[in-house]
Design a protein around this motif. Structure first.
Motif, short mmCIF file in Angstrom:
data_model
loop_
_atom_site.label_atom_id
_atom_site.label_comp_id
_atom_site.label_asym_id
_atom_site.label_seq_id
_atom_site.Cartn_x
_atom_site.Cartn_y
_atom_site.Cartn_z
N ALA A 20 0.83 -1.20 0.00
CA ALA A 20 0.00 0.00 0.00
C ALA A 20 0.87 1.26 0.00
CB ALA A 20 -0.91 0.01 1.22
N SER A 67 -3.25 -0.87 -2.23
CA SER A 67 -4.31 0.06 -1.83
C SER A 67 -3.75 1.41 -1.40
CB SER A 67 -5.11 -0.54 -0.67
OG SER A 67 -4.28 -0.68 0.47
N ASN A 68 -4.64 2.39 -1.31
CA ASN A 68 -4.31 3.73 -0.80
C ASN A 68 -3.11 4.34 -1.53
OD1 ASN A 68 -6.16 4.04 1.71
ND2 ASN A 68 -5.27 2.00 1.90
N GLY A 91 -6.01 -0.11 -7.83
CA GLY A 91 -5.96 -0.57 -6.45
C GLY A 91 -7.12 -0.05 -5.61
N ASP A 92 -7.42 -0.75 -4.53
CA ASP A 92 -8.47 -0.32 -3.62
C ASP A 92 -8.15 1.07 -3.06
OD1 ASP A 92 -9.29 -2.89 -4.09
OD2 ASP A 92 -9.02 -3.60 -2.02
N ASP A 93 -9.17 1.92 -2.99
CA ASP A 93 -9.04 3.25 -2.37
C ASP A 93 -7.89 4.06 -2.98
OD1 ASP A 93 -11.13 2.70 -0.48
OD2 ASP A 93 -9.70 1.49 0.66
N THR A 94 -7.70 3.92 -4.26
CA THR A 94 -6.58 4.56 -4.94
C THR A 94 -7.06 5.72 -5.80
OG1 THR A 94 -5.11 2.64 -4.89
CG2 THR A 94 -4.81 4.15 -6.71
N THR A 116 -10.50 0.96 -10.26
CA THR A 116 -10.62 0.51 -8.88
C THR A 116 -11.95 -0.22 -8.68
OG1 THR A 116 -11.57 2.61 -8.20
CG2 THR A 116 -9.20 2.39 -8.02
#
Length: 282
Positions: A20, A67-68, A91-94, A116
């Motif tokens: 992340a 992520s992030n 990516g997640d929360d990207t 995402t």
């Protein structure tokens, strides 16, 4: 300061491992900061990067899909330009492009593909191009960008009320396909923001959200639809929503707003204009 990174058609690939907080291009703060954006990243150098320019290439998140993360991030830096660059994230929360604190930003001619699939906390908010707590009195120009498949917000501007400096969001083409409720093509959250001549089309999502005084919203082409979700069985696909703001001018927009349901227990309606404002808000 005043460094130009001209990619000259080349591609930066970042995040090849699932770690992340990884970035394609980072303009970190000029001081060590306790924010996980930096303490969890691999950035260890802190310098004033005012006047930074990134242009003419591609920034792509790798197969690790950490992520992030962000293809581009600027934090507490001024006079930053992101121009004519393709940004792809998965990516997640990207974020594709994230600007936090600082000011005097110009973001133009970029193409963003948002692949995402997870937004963990919609209340925290996430946008393909996101401006978070930016300077009130610094100019802002966001124009001629194309955003595909935005997953919560397309372009979101959050700045405190300003006394005399306009920010402009114009000539952008935004396609939204939100995976959480209350997602919009454009969020104008701050004073004196002019949103005009944008095209916002949604396969699931809303149009423009105004939450700041003295906004001007005109000449936009908005075609939106919203589906009920597990969170809200009753939804309303706002073309333009004014909330808690005053002295707004809304004119010459074209809006087609639709609702879609698959169950008699659900309600989804189209609402071209939605007002949630105080008495005397003009």
């Amino acid at each position: 300061q005043n460094v130009t990174l001209d990619l000259n058609g080349h591609t930066i690939t970042f995040g090849t491992s699932p770690t992340a907080y990884r970035y394609g291009v980072a303009l970190p703060p000029p001081y060590a900061d306790s924010n996980p954006l930096w303490t969890s990243s691999d950035i260890t150098v802190w310098r004033n990067s005012a006047g930074g320019v990134v242009k003419n290439g591609s920034i792509v998140q790798g197969a690790g899909r950490g992520s992030n993360s962000a293809a581009f991030i600027s934090y507490a830096e001024d006079i930053i330009t992101l121009q004519d660059t393709s940004l792809t994230v998965s990516g997640d929360d990207t974020y594709a492009a994230r600007f936090e604190y600082g000011g005097k930003f110009s973001v133009s001619g970029n193409t963003i593909t948002d692949n995402t699939t997870v937004v963990s906390n919609r209340h925290q908010g996430r946008a393909s191009i996101d401006f978070i707590n930016i300077s009130t009195e610094a100019p802002l120009e966001v124009f001629n960008n194309t955003i595909y498949n935005s997953r919560q917000w397309g372009i979101r501007v959050a700045r405190w009320d300003t006394t005399g400096t306009w920010g402009h969001i114009y000539n952008n083409t935004i396609t939204t396909n939100t995976i959480v409720t209350n997602g919009y093509g454009v969020g104008a959250h701050g004073g004196m923001l002019e949103v005009y001549d944008n095209v916002i089309h949604a396969t699931n999502g809303r149009g423009i959200h105004i939450e700041g005084n003295n906004a001007k919203v005109h000449g936009n082409d908005i075609d939106v639809i919203e589906f009920p979700s597990s969170e809200y069985p009753r939804v309303s696909a706002h073309g333009i929503k004014l909330e808690g703001c005053a002295n707004a001018e809304i004119y010459n927009n074209t809006i087609l707003s639709k609702g879609y349901v698959v169950s008699p227990t659900q309600t989804s309606i189209g609402a071209a204009l939605d007002f949630s404002v105080d008495v005397g808000s003009n």
